[in-house]
Motif scaffolding. Structure first.
Motif, short mmCIF file in Angstrom:
data_model
loop_
_atom_site.label_atom_id
_atom_site.label_comp_id
_atom_site.label_asym_id
_atom_site.label_seq_id
_atom_site.Cartn_x
_atom_site.Cartn_y
_atom_site.Cartn_z
N GLN A 68 0.83 -1.18 0.00
CA GLN A 68 0.00 0.00 0.00
C GLN A 68 0.86 1.24 0.00
O GLN A 68 1.79 1.38 0.78
CB GLN A 68 -0.90 0.01 1.24
CG GLN A 68 -2.13 -0.84 1.11
CD GLN A 68 -3.09 -0.30 0.05
OE1 GLN A 68 -3.03 0.87 -0.32
NE2 GLN A 68 -3.95 -1.15 -0.45
N ASN A 74 0.63 14.41 -6.40
CA ASN A 74 -0.51 14.95 -5.65
C ASN A 74 -0.94 13.93 -4.62
O ASN A 74 -0.62 12.75 -4.72
CB ASN A 74 -1.74 15.17 -6.55
CG ASN A 74 -1.45 16.02 -7.73
OD1 ASN A 74 -0.96 17.12 -7.61
ND2 ASN A 74 -1.77 15.50 -8.90
N GLN A 79 -4.72 13.01 -2.72
CA GLN A 79 -6.14 13.34 -2.73
C GLN A 79 -6.83 12.59 -1.60
O GLN A 79 -6.42 11.50 -1.20
CB GLN A 79 -6.76 12.95 -4.07
CG GLN A 79 -5.97 13.51 -5.26
CD GLN A 79 -6.72 13.54 -6.54
OE1 GLN A 79 -7.88 13.90 -6.59
NE2 GLN A 79 -6.04 13.20 -7.64
N TYR A 82 -10.60 11.11 -0.35
CA TYR A 82 -11.92 10.69 -0.81
C TYR A 82 -12.74 10.21 0.38
O TYR A 82 -12.21 9.78 1.40
CB TYR A 82 -11.82 9.54 -1.82
CG TYR A 82 -11.20 9.89 -3.14
CD1 TYR A 82 -9.81 9.94 -3.31
CD2 TYR A 82 -12.00 10.19 -4.24
CE1 TYR A 82 -9.25 10.26 -4.53
CE2 TYR A 82 -11.44 10.52 -5.47
CZ TYR A 82 -10.07 10.54 -5.61
OH TYR A 82 -9.52 10.86 -6.81
N PHE A 108 -10.47 7.94 2.64
CA PHE A 108 -9.28 7.35 2.04
C PHE A 108 -8.38 8.44 1.49
O PHE A 108 -8.85 9.41 0.89
CB PHE A 108 -9.65 6.43 0.86
CG PHE A 108 -10.42 5.21 1.27
CD1 PHE A 108 -11.80 5.24 1.34
CD2 PHE A 108 -9.76 4.02 1.55
CE1 PHE A 108 -12.52 4.11 1.70
CE2 PHE A 108 -10.47 2.88 1.90
CZ PHE A 108 -11.86 2.93 1.98
N ASP A 142 -1.08 9.94 -6.17
CA ASP A 142 -1.05 9.87 -7.63
C ASP A 142 0.35 9.54 -8.11
O ASP A 142 1.30 10.26 -7.81
CB ASP A 142 -1.52 11.18 -8.24
CG ASP A 142 -2.98 11.43 -7.96
OD1 ASP A 142 -3.38 12.61 -7.89
OD2 ASP A 142 -3.73 10.45 -7.82
N THR A 143 0.43 8.46 -8.89
CA THR A 143 1.70 8.03 -9.43
C THR A 143 1.75 8.37 -10.91
O THR A 143 0.81 8.91 -11.46
CB THR A 143 1.87 6.52 -9.24
OG1 THR A 143 0.86 5.85 -10.01
CG2 THR A 143 1.70 6.14 -7.77
N ASN A 144 2.82 8.02 -11.54
CA ASN A 144 2.91 8.21 -12.99
C ASN A 144 1.89 7.32 -13.69
O ASN A 144 1.39 6.38 -13.11
CB ASN A 144 4.32 7.87 -13.47
CG ASN A 144 5.33 8.85 -12.94
OD1 ASN A 144 5.00 10.00 -12.65
ND2 ASN A 144 6.56 8.39 -12.76
N LYS A 161 -2.30 6.57 -12.39
CA LYS A 161 -2.91 5.67 -11.41
C LYS A 161 -2.94 6.33 -10.05
O LYS A 161 -2.04 7.07 -9.68
CB LYS A 161 -2.11 4.38 -11.30
CG LYS A 161 -2.12 3.51 -12.54
CD LYS A 161 -1.32 2.25 -12.26
CE LYS A 161 -1.17 1.42 -13.51
NZ LYS A 161 -0.37 0.21 -13.25
N SER A 162 -3.99 6.03 -9.30
CA SER A 162 -4.07 6.47 -7.91
C SER A 162 -4.02 5.24 -7.02
O SER A 162 -4.72 4.26 -7.27
CB SER A 162 -5.37 7.23 -7.66
OG SER A 162 -5.38 8.47 -8.34
N PHE A 189 -4.64 3.80 -3.26
CA PHE A 189 -5.43 4.13 -2.08
C PHE A 189 -4.89 3.46 -0.82
O PHE A 189 -4.40 2.33 -0.85
CB PHE A 189 -6.89 3.70 -2.31
CG PHE A 189 -7.60 4.53 -3.32
CD1 PHE A 189 -7.44 4.28 -4.67
CD2 PHE A 189 -8.41 5.58 -2.93
CE1 PHE A 189 -8.08 5.06 -5.63
CE2 PHE A 189 -9.07 6.37 -3.87
CZ PHE A 189 -8.89 6.11 -5.22
N GLY A 190 -5.03 4.18 0.28
CA GLY A 190 -4.73 3.62 1.58
C GLY A 190 -5.88 2.77 2.07
O GLY A 190 -6.89 2.60 1.38
N ASP A 191 -5.73 2.24 3.28
CA ASP A 191 -6.74 1.33 3.83
C ASP A 191 -7.94 2.05 4.42
O ASP A 191 -8.93 1.43 4.76
CB ASP A 191 -6.12 0.42 4.89
CG ASP A 191 -5.21 -0.63 4.28
OD1 ASP A 191 -4.30 -1.09 4.96
OD2 ASP A 191 -5.42 -0.96 3.09
#
Lengths: 117, 110
Positions: free
Chosen positions: B2, B31, B33, B35, B88, B92-94, B97-98, B100-102
Motif C-alpha cells: 500500500q 498529488n 487526494q 476521498y 481514504f 497519484d503516481t505516474n 494511477k491512484s 489508495f490507503g486502507d
C-alpha cells in the motif's frame, strides 16, 4: 459535475456463470477508466486500467482471462467476470477522470456488489 | 504494498467535535487526494493537494501535506452525523494511477 454510472448495483449469480458490469461516463468522455475490487473494511485494489480502443492493462496478479474488460466507446467500459466462483464475491467499483489531466480527481460509480452462490 | 496508510483505522467522536485522520506514504508523489466513501457506495472526491502545497482548505475540511515526512492529515471541523463514512487518501503516481490507503472509518455520534 462529472457523473459515472455503474450497473447493476447488486447481482447474485450461480457458480460457473458469467456476469457483466457496466461503467458509463454520463456527461464526459473517458479515454481511460479504472476497475477496482474492494473487500469488506479494506481499501480499493486496482484491478486494471481500461483504455478506449485498445487492450486493458491489468495489475499484477489479476487474471485477464477471468476478468474481461472491454472499452468500446469513450463513455462505456465493461467488466465481465467469467466462470464466477464464490471467491469472486466482492464489491467492484469503476472510476474515470473527467479531463485529460492524469492527476485530476477520479469520479466513481456507486459500485456493484457481486455475490456468487 | 500500500502506498498510503491511514491512521487511525477507526475513529468515533461526538457531533461537534473535530476529527483528524492521518495518511502516510512511501514514495515521492505528484498529488495527494482525499476521498470519502459511504457504506456500500462509490467514493467521492473531497480535496486535492499538490506536492508543492502545504495546506489547503475546503469548507470544514483542512488538509495538510508534509512531503519531508511523507504524510498528510485531514481535519474535519465541527463534525456532523452525516460525516460518518470511510475516508481514504490516494497518492497519484505516474501513468495516472491512484493508489489508495486502507482508510479511516469515522463514526460521528449525534
Amino acid at each position: 459535475g462529472a457523473v459515472v454510472s455503474q450497473h447493476p448495483s447488486r447481482v447474485i449469480c450461480k457458480s460457473g456463470t458469467s456476469v457483466k458490469i457496466e461503467c458509463r461516463s454520463l456527461d464526459f468522455q473517458a479515454t481511460t477508466m479504472f476497475w477496482y475490487r474492494q473487500f469488506p473494511k479494506k481499501s480499493l485494489m486496482l484491478m486494471a486500467t481500461s483504455n478506449e480502443g485498445s487492450k486493458a492493462t491489468y495489475e499484477q496478479g489479476v487474471e485477464k482471462d477471468k476478468f474481461l474488460i472491454n472499452h468500446a466507446s469513450l463513455t462505456l467500459s465493461t467488466l465481465t467476470v467469467t466462470s464466477a466462483h464464490p471467491e469472486d464475491s466482492s464489491f467492484y467499483i469503476c472510476s474515470a477522470r473527467d479531463s485529460t489531466g492524469v492527476y485530476s480527481p477520479l469520479h466513481f460509480g456507486n459500485g456493484t456488489r457481486l455475490t456468487v452462490t | 504494498s500500500q502506498q498510503g496508510e491511514e491512521d487511525p483505522q477507526a475513529l468515533s467522536i461526538q457531533e461537534g467535535e473535530n476529527a483528524t485522520m492521518n495518511c502516510s506514504y512511501k514514495t515521492s508523489i505528484n498529488n495527494l487526494q482525499w476521498y470519502r466513501q459511504n457504506s456500500g457506495r462509490g467514493l467521492v472526491h473531497l480535496i486535492l493537494i499538490r506536492s508543492n502545497e502545504r495546506e489547503k482548505h475546503s469548507g470544514r475540511l483542512r488538509v495538510t501535506l508534509d512531503t519531508s515526512k511523507k504524510s498528510s492529515s485531514l481535519l474535519i471541523t465541527a463534525s456532523r452525523a452525516a460525516d460518518t463514512a470511510s475516508y481514504f487518501c490516494a497518492t497519484d503516481t505516474n501513468a495516472g494511477k491512484s493508489t489508495f490507503g486502507d482508510g479511516t472509518t469515522l463514526t460521528v455520534k449525534p
